[in-house]
Motif scaffolding. Sequence first.
Motif, PDB file in Angstrom:
ATOM      1  N   ALA A 253       0.830  -1.207   0.000  1.00  0.00           N
ATOM      2  CA  ALA A 253       0.000   0.000   0.000  1.00  0.00           C
ATOM      3  C   ALA A 253       0.865   1.258   0.000  1.00  0.00           C
ATOM      4  O   ALA A 253       0.508   2.267  -0.610  1.00  0.00           O
ATOM      5  N   ASP A 254       2.014   1.193   0.675  1.00  0.00           N
ATOM      6  CA  ASP A 254       2.916   2.350   0.713  1.00  0.00           C
ATOM      7  C   ASP A 254       3.522   2.615  -0.662  1.00  0.00           C
ATOM      8  O   ASP A 254       3.690   3.767  -1.071  1.00  0.00           O
ATOM      9  N   LEU A 255       3.856   1.553  -1.367  1.00  0.00           N
ATOM     10  CA  LEU A 255       4.385   1.697  -2.732  1.00  0.00           C
ATOM     11  C   LEU A 255       3.356   2.377  -3.626  1.00  0.00           C
ATOM     12  O   LEU A 255       3.668   3.342  -4.333  1.00  0.00           O
TER      13      LEU A 255
ATOM     14  N   GLU B  73      -1.684  -8.897  -4.978  1.00  0.00           N
ATOM     15  CA  GLU B  73      -2.673  -7.828  -5.135  1.00  0.00           C
ATOM     16  C   GLU B  73      -1.987  -6.493  -5.435  1.00  0.00           C
ATOM     17  O   GLU B  73      -2.473  -5.698  -6.245  1.00  0.00           O
ATOM     18  N   THR B  74      -0.859  -6.257  -4.778  1.00  0.00           N
ATOM     19  CA  THR B  74      -0.094  -5.033  -5.050  1.00  0.00           C
ATOM     20  C   THR B  74       0.317  -4.978  -6.516  1.00  0.00           C
ATOM     21  O   THR B  74       0.196  -3.945  -7.178  1.00  0.00           O
ATOM     22  N   ALA B  75       0.787  -6.109  -7.032  1.00  0.00           N
ATOM     23  CA  ALA B  75       1.221  -6.170  -8.434  1.00  0.00           C
ATOM     24  C   ALA B  75       0.063  -5.930  -9.387  1.00  0.00           C
ATOM     25  O   ALA B  75       0.217  -5.244 -10.404  1.00  0.00           O
ATOM     26  N   ARG B  76      -1.104  -6.474  -9.071  1.00  0.00           N
ATOM     27  CA  ARG B  76      -2.280  -6.272  -9.930  1.00  0.00           C
ATOM     28  C   ARG B  76      -2.623  -4.786 -10.024  1.00  0.00           C
ATOM     29  O   ARG B  76      -2.922  -4.267 -11.104  1.00  0.00           O
ATOM     30  N   LYS B  77      -2.592  -4.112  -8.892  1.00  0.00           N
ATOM     31  CA  LYS B  77      -2.906  -2.679  -8.875  1.00  0.00           C
ATOM     32  C   LYS B  77      -1.813  -1.874  -9.576  1.00  0.00           C
ATOM     33  O   LYS B  77      -2.095  -0.916 -10.302  1.00  0.00           O
ATOM     34  N   LEU B  78      -0.571  -2.261  -9.364  1.00  0.00           N
ATOM     35  CA  LEU B  78       0.548  -1.550  -9.983  1.00  0.00           C
ATOM     36  C   LEU B  78       0.504  -1.671 -11.500  1.00  0.00           C
ATOM     37  O   LEU B  78       0.778  -0.710 -12.225  1.00  0.00           O
ATOM     38  N   ARG B  79       0.124  -2.834 -11.990  1.00  0.00           N
ATOM     39  CA  ARG B  79       0.079  -3.088 -13.429  1.00  0.00           C
ATOM     40  C   ARG B  79      -0.925  -2.179 -14.156  1.00  0.00           C
ATOM     41  O   ARG B  79      -0.777  -1.916 -15.346  1.00  0.00           O
ATOM     42  N   LYS B  80      -1.932  -1.680 -13.441  1.00  0.00           N
ATOM     43  CA  LYS B  80      -2.938  -0.826 -14.072  1.00  0.00           C
ATOM     44  C   LYS B  80      -2.353   0.500 -14.535  1.00  0.00           C
ATOM     45  O   LYS B  80      -2.837   1.103 -15.491  1.00  0.00           O
ATOM     46  N   SER B  81      -1.305   0.967 -13.862  1.00  0.00           N
ATOM     47  CA  SER B  81      -0.713   2.258 -14.221  1.00  0.00           C
ATOM     48  C   SER B  81       0.734   2.148 -14.690  1.00  0.00           C
ATOM     49  O   SER B  81       1.261   3.067 -15.306  1.00  0.00           O
ATOM     50  N   GLN B  82       1.384   1.018 -14.405  1.00  0.00           N
ATOM     51  CA  GLN B  82       2.792   0.862 -14.766  1.00  0.00           C
ATOM     52  C   GLN B  82       3.005  -0.487 -15.455  1.00  0.00           C
ATOM     53  O   GLN B  82       3.608  -1.407 -14.898  1.00  0.00           O
ATOM     54  N   GLU B  83       2.508  -0.574 -16.671  1.00  0.00           N
ATOM     55  CA  GLU B  83       2.569  -1.838 -17.403  1.00  0.00           C
ATOM     56  C   GLU B  83       3.993  -2.262 -17.740  1.00  0.00           C
ATOM     57  O   GLU B  83       4.279  -3.449 -17.877  1.00  0.00           O
ATOM     58  N   GLU B  84       4.886  -1.293 -17.890  1.00  0.00           N
ATOM     59  CA  GLU B  84       6.241  -1.599 -18.338  1.00  0.00           C
ATOM     60  C   GLU B  84       7.203  -1.922 -17.198  1.00  0.00           C
ATOM     61  O   GLU B  84       8.334  -2.338 -17.440  1.00  0.00           O
ATOM     62  N   THR B  85       6.776  -1.720 -15.962  1.00  0.00           N
ATOM     63  CA  THR B  85       7.661  -1.984 -14.826  1.00  0.00           C
ATOM     64  C   THR B  85       8.070  -3.455 -14.788  1.00  0.00           C
ATOM     65  O   THR B  85       7.234  -4.347 -14.934  1.00  0.00           O
ATOM     66  N   VAL B  86       9.348  -3.705 -14.585  1.00  0.00           N
ATOM     67  CA  VAL B  86       9.853  -5.075 -14.472  1.00  0.00           C
ATOM     68  C   VAL B  86       9.628  -5.548 -13.034  1.00  0.00           C
ATOM     69  O   VAL B  86      10.131  -4.939 -12.088  1.00  0.00           O
ATOM     70  N   LEU B  87       8.855  -6.622 -12.881  1.00  0.00           N
ATOM     71  CA  LEU B  87       8.510  -7.146 -11.558  1.00  0.00           C
ATOM     72  C   LEU B  87       9.311  -8.397 -11.233  1.00  0.00           C
ATOM     73  O   LEU B  87       9.397  -9.322 -12.045  1.00  0.00           O
TER      74      LEU B  87
END
Length: 234
Positions: free
Chosen positions: A36-38, A61-75
């Motif tokens: 949530a902090d990220l 769940e964090t990754a799912r939410k992050l993917r909505k705005s940062q599709e290119e981020t390497v996870l």
Amino acid sequence: MDIAVVEDEKVIREYLCRLIQGQKPESRIEAYAAGADLLASGKRFDLVFLDIQMEGMDGIETARKLRKSQEETVLIFVTAMKEYVFEALDLYAFQYLLKPVDETKFAEVLERAVREAARKQEKRGLFIKTRNLTLDQADILYIESRGKKVEIHTAGEKENIEIYGTMEGLEGQLGKGFYRCHRAYIVNMDYITEYASDSISLTGGNKVYLAKKKYGEFVKAYMWHLQSGGVSSV
């Protein structure tokens, strides 16, 4: 390279940060104890190391939410449980690391992940759905809000593009070389020729407003942009 480490165990979080700092000292590293902090930070990252088992919002769940705005981020997921690997793959994770993290394996994965993030940055374009068009971000001079529309001002002699949309929607697709200097303007920092406390001048004699309350933040962002290899037109 902007890298985030999200891990609720302080010892492991600090350990991963030390490994990254030792191998990639030029990188900017942010550490978070919770997913949530990220997400609340609103920052864009090239690479994210993400623990899966965390209290509250877990890593998946964090990754799912992050993917909505940062599709290119390497996870890269970090976990002690192998059974999470399939969920990680569903989220287009680049790699997963098992705890305890082996330093040699970590160094190998980090090196490949940094190369992948750099490759994605080079190929990054701005997709304009209403025109079914992908615009090279290097060709964008600045973006201007015009009510319910936004106008994309392009460099050189290319035609400007006006579309229905929001600044927030476009901002989420742009790389770190862009800065939201005013509610009505986003600038490509590679084209900055001069700036003052209330305005930014760009290549071709263009000038946009700079919100006075953002001046300090802008200067820091611009200095970091130059230190990270951005183009200076000053």
